[in-house]
Design a protein around this motif. Structure first.
Motif, PDB file in Angstrom:
ATOM      1  N   SER A 139      14.664   9.445  -1.501  1.00 18.44           N
ATOM      2  CA  SER A 139      15.369   8.209  -1.846  1.00 18.44           C
ATOM      3  C   SER A 139      14.857   7.647  -3.167  1.00 18.44           C
ATOM      4  O   SER A 139      15.640   7.149  -3.987  1.00 18.44           O
ATOM      5  CB  SER A 139      15.210   7.183  -0.722  1.00 18.44           C
ATOM      6  OG  SER A 139      13.848   6.930  -0.444  1.00 18.44           O
ATOM      7  N   LEU A 143      17.177   6.628  -6.367  1.00 17.91           N
ATOM      8  CA  LEU A 143      17.342   5.191  -6.545  1.00 17.91           C
ATOM      9  C   LEU A 143      16.304   4.653  -7.523  1.00 17.91           C
ATOM     10  O   LEU A 143      15.240   5.239  -7.704  1.00 17.91           O
ATOM     11  CB  LEU A 143      17.206   4.464  -5.204  1.00 17.91           C
ATOM     12  CG  LEU A 143      18.228   4.806  -4.121  1.00 17.91           C
ATOM     13  CD1 LEU A 143      17.894   4.058  -2.831  1.00 17.91           C
ATOM     14  CD2 LEU A 143      19.650   4.474  -4.579  1.00 17.91           C
ATOM     15  N   TYR A 148      14.968   0.586  -4.425  1.00 14.81           N
ATOM     16  CA  TYR A 148      14.146   1.204  -3.372  1.00 14.81           C
ATOM     17  C   TYR A 148      13.275   0.158  -2.683  1.00 14.81           C
ATOM     18  O   TYR A 148      13.169   0.135  -1.451  1.00 14.81           O
ATOM     19  CB  TYR A 148      13.276   2.294  -3.999  1.00 14.81           C
ATOM     20  CG  TYR A 148      12.218   2.865  -3.087  1.00 14.81           C
ATOM     21  CD1 TYR A 148      12.532   3.884  -2.186  1.00 14.81           C
ATOM     22  CD2 TYR A 148      10.904   2.391  -3.135  1.00 14.81           C
ATOM     23  CE1 TYR A 148      11.561   4.415  -1.359  1.00 14.81           C
ATOM     24  CE2 TYR A 148       9.933   2.922  -2.306  1.00 14.81           C
ATOM     25  CZ  TYR A 148      10.268   3.929  -1.424  1.00 14.81           C
ATOM     26  OH  TYR A 148       9.300   4.445  -0.588  1.00 14.81           O
ATOM     27  N   PHE A 151      15.550  -2.178  -0.450  1.00 18.05           N
ATOM     28  CA  PHE A 151      16.035  -1.525   0.771  1.00 18.05           C
ATOM     29  C   PHE A 151      14.902  -1.222   1.736  1.00 18.05           C
ATOM     30  O   PHE A 151      15.120  -1.106   2.938  1.00 18.05           O
ATOM     31  CB  PHE A 151      16.793  -0.239   0.409  1.00 18.05           C
ATOM     32  CG  PHE A 151      18.252  -0.452   0.155  1.00 18.05           C
ATOM     33  CD1 PHE A 151      19.188  -0.288   1.155  1.00 18.05           C
ATOM     34  CD2 PHE A 151      18.689  -0.844  -1.105  1.00 18.05           C
ATOM     35  CE1 PHE A 151      20.536  -0.498   0.923  1.00 18.05           C
ATOM     36  CE2 PHE A 151      20.034  -1.055  -1.350  1.00 18.05           C
ATOM     37  CZ  PHE A 151      20.961  -0.883  -0.342  1.00 18.05           C
ATOM     38  N   SER A 186      19.885  -6.523   0.056  1.00 19.24           N
ATOM     39  CA  SER A 186      20.257  -5.107  -0.016  1.00 19.24           C
ATOM     40  C   SER A 186      21.721  -4.945  -0.413  1.00 19.24           C
ATOM     41  O   SER A 186      22.063  -4.067  -1.224  1.00 19.24           O
ATOM     42  CB  SER A 186      19.994  -4.432   1.336  1.00 19.24           C
ATOM     43  OG  SER A 186      18.634  -4.523   1.696  1.00 19.24           O
ATOM     44  N   ALA A 190      22.947  -3.154  -3.833  1.00 18.50           N
ATOM     45  CA  ALA A 190      23.879  -2.025  -3.814  1.00 18.50           C
ATOM     46  C   ALA A 190      25.124  -2.332  -4.635  1.00 18.50           C
ATOM     47  O   ALA A 190      25.622  -1.473  -5.379  1.00 18.50           O
ATOM     48  CB  ALA A 190      24.260  -1.700  -2.368  1.00 18.50           C
ATOM     49  N   THR A 194      26.050  -0.210  -7.917  1.00 25.00           N
ATOM     50  CA  THR A 194      27.333   0.509  -7.912  1.00 25.00           C
ATOM     51  C   THR A 194      28.208   0.058  -9.068  1.00 25.00           C
ATOM     52  O   THR A 194      28.874   0.865  -9.734  1.00 25.00           O
ATOM     53  CB  THR A 194      28.053   0.303  -6.577  1.00 25.00           C
ATOM     54  OG1 THR A 194      27.197   0.714  -5.511  1.00 25.00           O
ATOM     55  CG2 THR A 194      29.339   1.105  -6.517  1.00 25.00           C
ATOM     56  N   ASN A 211      25.014   7.277  -3.962  1.00 25.92           N
ATOM     57  CA  ASN A 211      25.373   7.502  -2.563  1.00 25.92           C
ATOM     58  C   ASN A 211      24.350   8.401  -1.867  1.00 25.92           C
ATOM     59  O   ASN A 211      23.998   8.175  -0.703  1.00 25.92           O
ATOM     60  CB  ASN A 211      26.770   8.117  -2.468  1.00 25.92           C
ATOM     61  CG  ASN A 211      27.864   7.133  -2.859  1.00 25.92           C
ATOM     62  OD1 ASN A 211      27.681   5.923  -2.725  1.00 25.92           O
ATOM     63  ND2 ASN A 211      28.982   7.642  -3.362  1.00 25.92           N
ATOM     64  N   TYR A 214      21.319   6.224  -1.202  1.00 18.93           N
ATOM     65  CA  TYR A 214      21.500   5.320  -0.064  1.00 18.93           C
ATOM     66  C   TYR A 214      21.415   6.077   1.264  1.00 18.93           C
ATOM     67  O   TYR A 214      20.879   5.563   2.251  1.00 18.93           O
ATOM     68  CB  TYR A 214      22.853   4.613  -0.165  1.00 18.93           C
ATOM     69  CG  TYR A 214      22.984   3.699  -1.365  1.00 18.93           C
ATOM     70  CD1 TYR A 214      21.877   2.995  -1.837  1.00 18.93           C
ATOM     71  CD2 TYR A 214      24.197   3.550  -2.040  1.00 18.93           C
ATOM     72  CE1 TYR A 214      21.982   2.167  -2.951  1.00 18.93           C
ATOM     73  CE2 TYR A 214      24.312   2.724  -3.140  1.00 18.93           C
ATOM     74  CZ  TYR A 214      23.212   2.034  -3.593  1.00 18.93           C
ATOM     75  OH  TYR A 214      23.319   1.210  -4.683  1.00 18.93           O
ATOM     76  N   MET A 217      17.840   6.780   1.846  1.00 24.04           N
ATOM     77  CA  MET A 217      17.160   5.520   2.159  1.00 24.04           C
ATOM     78  C   MET A 217      17.412   5.112   3.600  1.00 24.04           C
ATOM     79  O   MET A 217      16.508   4.620   4.295  1.00 24.04           O
ATOM     80  CB  MET A 217      17.650   4.423   1.205  1.00 24.04           C
ATOM     81  CG  MET A 217      16.794   3.174   1.213  1.00 24.04           C
ATOM     82  SD  MET A 217      15.208   3.390   0.389  1.00 24.04           S
ATOM     83  CE  MET A 217      14.071   3.042   1.720  1.00 24.04           C
TER      84      MET A 217
END
Length: 390
Positions: A139, A143, A148, A151, A186, A190, A194, A211, A214, A217
Motif C-alpha cells: 500500500s 499511495l 497512507y 487510511f 479518509s 481519497a 483521485t 485503486n 486502496y 490498504m
C-alpha cells in the motif's frame, strides 16, 4: 566508590626539605591534572540526564517513527520495484542480528533462549505479521505517505470493534466521534487524491495505481487488526516480554519471507538490475539495513517514552505524530498539496487527538469505580484477562 574518588583527587605534598633545581624550595601546592575518571563521571551524568529527559524521549520516538516510514517509502517507491518479500526478509534478518549483538555485549539482558514449543505456538501470529507487513509495503508503494497515514487510522476502528466482539469491550460516544472523523478524513483524502490523479497527463494509469493502493490498504487494515487482536490473545499466556516478542516475530518470519520471495518473486539478473539501478543501489541497501535497525529503535524509544513520561503522554504523542509524519511525505516525496489533501491531514490529526482523549477519559472513569462494584472492563484489560486464562 568514595575511596576511589578520594584517591583520584589526592594532593601529594612535597617532602620537607626538597628543593627545586633553581635553588628555591618547591611550591607548597602543585596543581594536579583532573583525573580521567572525573570526565567519565561527567559523561555518565550527562547521559543519565538525557535518559531521564521526557522531551528527549518524545523527540527520539517521533524521529524513529517518521524515519522508518520515510525509509520504507523510499525503498519501495521505485517504478520497477517488485521485491517486497526480499526487502522484508532483509529487514527481519538485520533486526535479529542486531538483537543478538546487543545480547552478546550485555545491552539486552532479559532475552530468553529460543524455545521450540513457544515457537510453534507463536508461528500463526508470525504468519499474520507477514500479511500485515507485506500489505503495508504494497500500500505504501502505491499511495503517498499522507494518504497512507490517514487510511492507517481506520485500523483503530476495526481493532476497537474487534475487541467489542471478541473481548466484550465498549466504544464511548467520544471515541465514536473520533471514528467518524477518521472515516471522513479518509474519504476526503481519497477524493483529493483521485481528483488530482484525474487531472494529470496519464490519468488512467494514475487512477489504476491509486485503486491498487486502496485495495492493498484495505487488506492491510484487516491484516493489522487480525495480528494485533490475535497477539493480545496469546502474548499474555506466553509470558513474553518486549524483546521476546520482537525476537520471535522476526526469527519466525525470516524463513516464510525467504520462501515467498524465492517462489513469488523474479530473481533474474534483469529484474535485479531494474530493482537496484546503479545510481541508487548503495542508498537502497543502506535504507534496507536502516529499516531493520529502525524496528529496534522504535521499540526502544517507545519503552523509553513510556518510562520517563506516561502511557497517556505516549498515546498523545502517537496521535500528534501523525501531523509531522504526513508533512514529511509532502516534503520528501513531493506529494500533491491541495486543499483536499491538507484538509484530510488536519481532520485525521484532530480525530487522533480526540480518540486519545477518549481513551484517557475511559481509563480515568475505570479508576474511579468503587472496588465493591463490578467494573466495566476496558477492551485492552479484558483481552489481557482472557489471554491469561487461556
Amino acid at each position: 566508590m568514595s575511596d576511589k574518588k578520594n584517591e583520584d583527587y589526592t594532593i601529594r605534598m612535597p617532602e620537607s626539605g626538597t628543593r627545586s633545581p633553581f635553588g628555591g624550595e618547591k611550591e607548597p601546592f602543585i596543581p594536579v591534572r583532573p583525573s580521567r575518571v572525573a570526565s567519565h563521571n561527567s559523561l555518565g551524568s550527562r547521559l543519565a540526564k538525557i535518559e531521564n529527559n521526557p522531551t528527549a524521549s518524545i523527540i527520539a520516538y517521533c524521529f524513529a517513527s517518521i524515519s522508518m516510514t520515510v525509509v520504507n517509502k523510499y525503498v519501495v517507491s521505485g517504478s520497477d520495484w517488485n521485491l517486497n518479500f526480499f526487502y522484508l526478509a532483509v529487514q527481519s534478518t538485520v533486526c535479529i542480528a542486531t538483537i543478538q549483538v546487543l545480547k552478546q555485549i550485555g545491552v539486552i539482558t532479559n532475552l530468553a533462549p529460543f524455545d521450540p514449543n513457544k515457537g510453534r505456538r507463536w508461528f500463526p501470529i508470525s504468519l499474520l505479521l507477514v500479511g500485515m507487513i507485506y500489505t503495508s509495503t504494497k500500500s505504501l508503494q502505491y499511495l503517498s505517505v499522507p494518504v497512507y497515514t490517514i487510511f492507517k487510522n481506520l485500523t483503530i476502528i476495526v481493532i476497537a470493534y474487534g475487541e467489542v466482539l471478541w473481548f466484550g469491550g465498549s466504544v464511548t460516544p467520544l471515541a465514536l466521534l473520533s471514528f467518524g472523523l477518521m472515516v471522513l478524513s479518509s474519504v476526503v483524502a481519497a477524493w483529493a487524491d483521485t481528483r488530482h490523479a484525474g487531472q494529470t497527463a496519464g490519468a488512467a494509469e494514475a487512477l489504476a495505481t491509486l485503486n491498487a493502493g486502496y485495495a492493498w490498504m484495505g487488506l492491510n487494515v484487516f491484516c493489522t487488526a487480525s495480528y494485533i487482536l490475535s497477539m493480545r490473545k496469546v502474548i499474555k499466556s506466553m509470558n513474553f516480554k518486549d524483546w521476546d516478542t520482537m525476537f520471535y516475530n522476526n526469527l519466525l518470519t525470516i524463513p516464510v519471507l525467504i520462501v515467498c520471495s524465492l517462489v513469488a518473486e523474479d530473481w533474474s539478473s534483469a529484474n535485479l538490475a531494474k530493482n537496484f539501478p546503479q545510481e541508487s543501489r548503495n542508498s537502497l541497501f543502506v535504507g534496507m539495513i536502516y529499516s531493520g535497525l529502525g524496528a529496534i529503535l522504535i521499540s526502544y524509544c517507545s519503552a523509553w517514552c513510556i518510562r520517563v513520561t506516561s502511557s497517556t503522554t505516549y498515546s498523545m504523542v502517537g496521535a500528534l505524530n501523525k501531523l509531522p509524519l504526513a508533512i514529511s511525505g509532502l516534503i520528501f516525496f513531493a506529494a500533491p498539496v491541495t486543499v483536499g489533501s491538507v484538509s484530510a491531514i488536519l481532520i485525521g490529526f484532530i480525530s487522533g487527538i480526540i480518540y486519545t482523549w477518549a481513551k484517557v477519559r475511559q481509563s480515568e472513569v475505570a479508576k474511579n469505580i468503587l472496588p465493591t462494584a463490578q467494573p466495566t472492563m476496558s477492551a485492552s484489560s479484558q483481552s489481557n484477562r482472557d489471554a491469561a486464562n487461556s
